[in-house]
Write a protein that holds these residues in place. Structure first.
Motif, PDB file in Angstrom:
ATOM      1  N   ARG A 106       0.819  -1.214   0.000  1.00  0.00           N
ATOM      2  CA  ARG A 106       0.000   0.000   0.000  1.00  0.00           C
ATOM      3  C   ARG A 106       0.855   1.267   0.000  1.00  0.00           C
ATOM      4  O   ARG A 106       0.394   2.335  -0.355  1.00  0.00           O
ATOM      5  CB  ARG A 106      -0.972   0.006   1.172  1.00  0.00           C
ATOM      6  N   LEU A 107       2.128   1.145   0.397  1.00  0.00           N
ATOM      7  CA  LEU A 107       3.036   2.288   0.317  1.00  0.00           C
ATOM      8  C   LEU A 107       3.361   2.567  -1.144  1.00  0.00           C
ATOM      9  O   LEU A 107       3.405   1.663  -1.972  1.00  0.00           O
ATOM     10  CB  LEU A 107       4.328   2.008   1.076  1.00  0.00           C
ATOM     11  N   SER A 108       3.603   3.812  -1.447  1.00  0.00           N
ATOM     12  CA  SER A 108       3.913   4.185  -2.821  1.00  0.00           C
ATOM     13  C   SER A 108       5.264   3.616  -3.245  1.00  0.00           C
ATOM     14  O   SER A 108       6.120   3.291  -2.405  1.00  0.00           O
ATOM     15  CB  SER A 108       3.947   5.710  -2.953  1.00  0.00           C
ATOM     16  N   LEU A 109       5.460   3.519  -4.537  1.00  0.00           N
ATOM     17  CA  LEU A 109       6.745   3.084  -5.072  1.00  0.00           C
ATOM     18  C   LEU A 109       7.837   4.029  -4.584  1.00  0.00           C
ATOM     19  O   LEU A 109       8.923   3.581  -4.219  1.00  0.00           O
ATOM     20  CB  LEU A 109       6.710   3.049  -6.604  1.00  0.00           C
ATOM     21  N   PHE A 110       7.541   5.317  -4.542  1.00  0.00           N
ATOM     22  CA  PHE A 110       8.534   6.284  -4.077  1.00  0.00           C
ATOM     23  C   PHE A 110       8.938   5.994  -2.633  1.00  0.00           C
ATOM     24  O   PHE A 110      10.136   5.979  -2.314  1.00  0.00           O
ATOM     25  CB  PHE A 110       8.005   7.720  -4.202  1.00  0.00           C
ATOM     26  N   ALA A 111       7.981   5.746  -1.759  1.00  0.00           N
ATOM     27  CA  ALA A 111       8.279   5.494  -0.345  1.00  0.00           C
ATOM     28  C   ALA A 111       9.110   4.217  -0.178  1.00  0.00           C
ATOM     29  O   ALA A 111      10.091   4.206   0.575  1.00  0.00           O
ATOM     30  CB  ALA A 111       6.991   5.398   0.463  1.00  0.00           C
ATOM     31  N   THR A 163      15.672   8.713  -6.500  1.00  0.00           N
ATOM     32  CA  THR A 163      14.448   7.929  -6.290  1.00  0.00           C
ATOM     33  C   THR A 163      13.333   8.436  -7.194  1.00  0.00           C
ATOM     34  O   THR A 163      12.595   7.642  -7.789  1.00  0.00           O
ATOM     35  CB  THR A 163      14.031   7.971  -4.810  1.00  0.00           C
ATOM     36  N   SER A 164      13.218   9.746  -7.333  1.00  0.00           N
ATOM     37  CA  SER A 164      12.203  10.325  -8.214  1.00  0.00           C
ATOM     38  C   SER A 164      12.439   9.912  -9.668  1.00  0.00           C
ATOM     39  O   SER A 164      11.503   9.525 -10.375  1.00  0.00           O
ATOM     40  CB  SER A 164      12.225  11.851  -8.075  1.00  0.00           C
ATOM     41  N   ILE A 165      13.689   9.966 -10.096  1.00  0.00           N
ATOM     42  CA  ILE A 165      14.013   9.538 -11.463  1.00  0.00           C
ATOM     43  C   ILE A 165      13.691   8.051 -11.639  1.00  0.00           C
ATOM     44  O   ILE A 165      13.100   7.651 -12.644  1.00  0.00           O
ATOM     45  CB  ILE A 165      15.498   9.814 -11.785  1.00  0.00           C
ATOM     46  N   GLY A 166      14.069   7.241 -10.673  1.00  0.00           N
ATOM     47  CA  GLY A 166      13.794   5.801 -10.749  1.00  0.00           C
ATOM     48  C   GLY A 166      12.315   5.507 -10.854  1.00  0.00           C
ATOM     49  O   GLY A 166      11.900   4.630 -11.627  1.00  0.00           O
ATOM     50  N   CYS A 167      11.508   6.226 -10.098  1.00  0.00           N
ATOM     51  CA  CYS A 167      10.050   6.032 -10.167  1.00  0.00           C
ATOM     52  C   CYS A 167       9.512   6.442 -11.535  1.00  0.00           C
ATOM     53  O   CYS A 167       8.630   5.772 -12.089  1.00  0.00           O
ATOM     54  CB  CYS A 167       9.366   6.825  -9.060  1.00  0.00           C
TER      55      CYS A 167
END
Length: 180
Positions: A106-111, A163-167
């Motif tokens: 349920r946590l976002s991919l970013f988290a 992390t933002s780029i990876g997402c």
């Protein structure tokens, strides 16, 4: 590994090498963009591919290819004062991607990916500090002052950006690998 995973690992290895060449020396430990590239991997790749990419990167450097900071390579780079950070990348990626897998879906991919990246960085800091202490005959406080404290803010920024780029890469590729 599938062809697509091999290609992604190859691109990741190339990015790790290129990011190591962007170097700003600060004392014995240079600032590179490796932290940002490492933060991309848990979001953009599955666990096996991310860990394989880091392992192959380290092997290429160990056999002498100039893939480490300052166009360095060879076993001496891994055994030298800053080598603990390098092999800490692999241990950190293994632990970080494990953390990402264990976190609730349920946590976002970013988290999940940020948690993986923070875990990776903390392990790399620990390995790098330990090796610097041994090789440089430093106590914990001195090693942390040289090898960790000056890098916390820049590394935090690089983790968030990576992390933002990876997402973004994961979304563009149409997959969410953090649960694998």
């Amino acid at each position: 590994m599938r062809t697509q995973q091999i290609a992604r690992a190859g691109v990741s290895i190339a990015l790790l090498a290129l990011s190591a060449w962007v170097t700003v020396p600060i004392g014995p430990i240079p600032v590179t963009l490796q932290t940002m590239v490492l933060a991309i991997l848990p979001a953009a790749l599955d666990r096996k591919t991310a860990c394989t990419a880091v392992a192959v990167y380290l092997i290429l450097g160990a056999i002498g290819l100039p893939v480490f900071s300052g166009f360095g390579g060879g076993i001496g780079a891994l055994a030298g004062p800053t080598g603990g950070f390098l092999w800490g990348f692999l241990l950190g990626m293994l632990a970080g991607t494990t953390v990402a897998r264990l976190l609730p879906a349920r946590l976002s991919l970013f988290a999940r990916s940020l948690a993986a990246s923070v875990t990776l960085l903390l392990i790399s800091y620990a390995c790098g500090t330990a090796q610097l202490m041994v090789i440089g005959s430093l106590d914990v406080a001195a090693a942390l002052a040289v090898a960790v404290l000056p890098f916390i803010v820049p590394d935090a920024i690089k983790l968030a950006v990576g992390t933002s780029i990876g997402c973004s890469v994961a979304r563009a590729a149409g997959h969410v690998p953090a649960r694998r």
